[in-house]
Scaffold this active site. Structure first.
Site, short mmCIF file in Angstrom:
data_model
loop_
_atom_site.label_atom_id
_atom_site.label_comp_id
_atom_site.label_asym_id
_atom_site.label_seq_id
_atom_site.Cartn_x
_atom_site.Cartn_y
_atom_site.Cartn_z
N HIS A 102 -7.01 -2.37 3.93
CA HIS A 102 -6.34 -3.18 2.91
C HIS A 102 -6.86 -4.62 2.84
O HIS A 102 -6.08 -5.58 2.80
CB HIS A 102 -4.82 -3.19 3.15
CG HIS A 102 -4.17 -1.86 2.94
ND1 HIS A 102 -4.68 -0.89 2.10
CD2 HIS A 102 -3.02 -1.31 3.46
CE1 HIS A 102 -3.88 0.18 2.10
NE2 HIS A 102 -2.88 -0.04 2.92
N HIS A 176 1.12 -1.43 -3.60
CA HIS A 176 1.64 -0.78 -2.40
C HIS A 176 3.17 -0.70 -2.39
O HIS A 176 3.81 -0.84 -1.33
CB HIS A 176 1.13 -1.49 -1.15
CG HIS A 176 0.95 -0.58 0.04
ND1 HIS A 176 2.01 0.07 0.63
CD2 HIS A 176 -0.15 -0.21 0.72
CE1 HIS A 176 1.55 0.78 1.65
NE2 HIS A 176 0.25 0.64 1.71
N TYR A 178 6.76 0.85 -2.14
CA TYR A 178 7.44 2.01 -1.55
C TYR A 178 8.56 2.36 -2.52
O TYR A 178 9.55 1.64 -2.62
CB TYR A 178 8.04 1.65 -0.18
CG TYR A 178 7.04 1.39 0.92
CD1 TYR A 178 6.17 0.30 0.86
CD2 TYR A 178 6.98 2.21 2.04
CE1 TYR A 178 5.25 0.06 1.87
CE2 TYR A 178 6.06 1.97 3.06
CZ TYR A 178 5.20 0.89 2.97
OH TYR A 178 4.30 0.65 3.98
N GLU A 315 -0.49 5.15 -4.24
CA GLU A 315 -1.48 4.07 -4.32
C GLU A 315 -2.73 4.56 -5.05
O GLU A 315 -3.51 5.33 -4.50
CB GLU A 315 -1.86 3.62 -2.90
CG GLU A 315 -0.68 3.22 -2.04
CD GLU A 315 -1.02 3.21 -0.55
OE1 GLU A 315 -2.02 2.56 -0.17
OE2 GLU A 315 -0.32 3.86 0.23
C1 GLA Z 1 -1.64 2.73 3.63
C2 GLA Z 1 -2.35 3.38 4.75
C3 GLA Z 1 -1.36 3.69 5.83
C4 GLA Z 1 -0.65 2.45 6.28
C5 GLA Z 1 -0.01 1.78 5.09
C6 GLA Z 1 0.59 0.45 5.46
O1 GLA Z 1 -0.88 3.60 2.90
O2 GLA Z 1 -3.06 4.51 4.34
O3 GLA Z 1 -2.03 4.28 6.92
O4 GLA Z 1 -1.56 1.57 6.87
O5 GLA Z 1 -0.94 1.60 4.08
O6 GLA Z 1 1.43 0.49 6.53
#
Ligand code: GLA
Length: 350
Positions: A102, A176, A178, A315
């Protein structure tokens, strides 16, 4: 309608703004200038907030899970943080198991983005801009990047990215968030169902680095062409799912053409109880489904208690480690090119 409020301030005193986009039905999305973050997505009639988030700058700065953030320069992983463009080798910041995740140690998610445009109508939008200097986390070229969030009257939250660079580089932004379509405080997502319009995925090693193969999902637990519960995925005993403690994999969204900028249907998430659906469309080649496997216990907005599997991230992205995989769609952004991509999330209620 648009309103701008002060959300808080950074340790150095820089102000963090919250921009509320409100559509004609009164539903709202709140976007923060810190990390170009989706902090809230609220459905008035249902009294439901669809996304995990925090109520203060301090909590966002303490969050290691990229909750709601715009991620860059390169979402997901680059093996050993190394790649080359036309024979020029680049070493970028490594921050997870010796790989770049990231964007590296200090990616875009904790930066303050400038609010550079606001369109106040019944489909309100805000544009945020960030200049990433040449050499930022080791990435070549000064990158001028913009992200525009629009909330329309069909409850579609569209995210449009643009960027240009003064040297050849790689660019792979994502969002990102959730999502929890039962409400941000409602706990585990196991009973929600998912369908993907993706007949292939990229198998990965136990560090999440693709092996380079693009594999058909048919006959495997990665086949999500029919609606399946997230529990089916999270609790599957396939070694690749055990390795990541749930879903944390990249699917290849069907129909990608590098020359096409149109969005394609990528995913449908369903809450069977309420019938509520979240539809994801994207112009990008890949979609990482991450079921919040590593989200630790923490306190969220309005006293919510978060923990593992309390949300699902959808994502959109270039496949992980694409800079090193010539057979994958290329994330290279040339100096004379303009990067454009669009991903949207639409909530459909009954
Ligand atoms: C992404 C990665 C995961 C984790 C999240 C953040 O989705 O693929 O492995 O690192 O970000 O926690």
């Amino acid at each position: 309608m648009i309103t701008r409020n002060r959300f808080g301030h950074m340790p150095d005193g820089t102000q963090v703004e919250a921009v509320t986009l409100e559509n004609a039905t009164g539903n709202q999305a709140v976007i923060l200038s810190l990390g170009a973050t989706i902090q809230k997505w609220y459905l008035v009639k249902e009294s439901i907030d669809l996304v995990l988030g925090f109520g203060s700058v301090e909590e966002y700065l303490g969050d290691a899970h990229y909750i709601g953030r715009t991620v860059g320069r390169y979402a997901n992983r680059i093996a050993k943080g190394m790649f080359s463009i036309d024979g020029d080798n680049h070493q970028v910041s490594v921050n997870q198991n010796g790989n770049c995740l990231h964007g590296g140690e200090s990616g875009f998610h904790n930066r303050i983005w400038d609010i550079t445009d606001i369109q106040d109508s019944d489909t309100p939008s805000v544009t945020m801009s960030l200049t990433s200097p040449d050499g930022d986390q080791g990435f070549p070229g000064q990158l001028q990047t913009q992200v525009t969030f629009t909330l329309d009257n069909d409850d579609c939250l569209t995210i449009h990215y643009e960027a240009s660079t003064d040297k050849d580089t790689v660019y792979n932004p994502t969002q990102h968030t959730y999502f929890n379509i039962c409400g941000q405080e409602s706990g585990e997502v196991h009973n929600q169902q998912v369908r993907l319009i993706a007949s292939q995925y990229t198998p990965a090693n136990d560090q999440g680095i693709p092996t380079g193969e693009i594999r058909a999902t048919k006959g495997s637990p990665f086949d999500l062409s029919e609606l399946r519960s997230l529990a089916d995925l999270i609790q599957n005993s396939h070694p690749e799912i055990l390795a990541t403690n749930g879903a944390d994999h990249n699917w290849c969204v069907d129909g990608f053409e590098p020359s096409q900028s149109e969005q394609r249907l990528a995913a449908v998430l369903v809450d069977p109880k309420s019938g509520r659906k979240l539809i994801t469309r994207t112009s990008m080649p890949g979609l990482q489904i991450y079921t919040a496997n590593f989200l630790g216990q923490c306190k969220g907005k309005q006293g919510a208690e978060y923990g593992p599997f309390h949300g699902v991230c959808l994502e959109s992205q270039f496949y992980p480690n694409s800079p090193n995989e010539p057979a994958f769609p290329s994330p290279v952004l040339r100096k004379e090119q303009k990067f454009k991509s669009t991903t949207s999330y639409q909530i459909v209620t009954k």
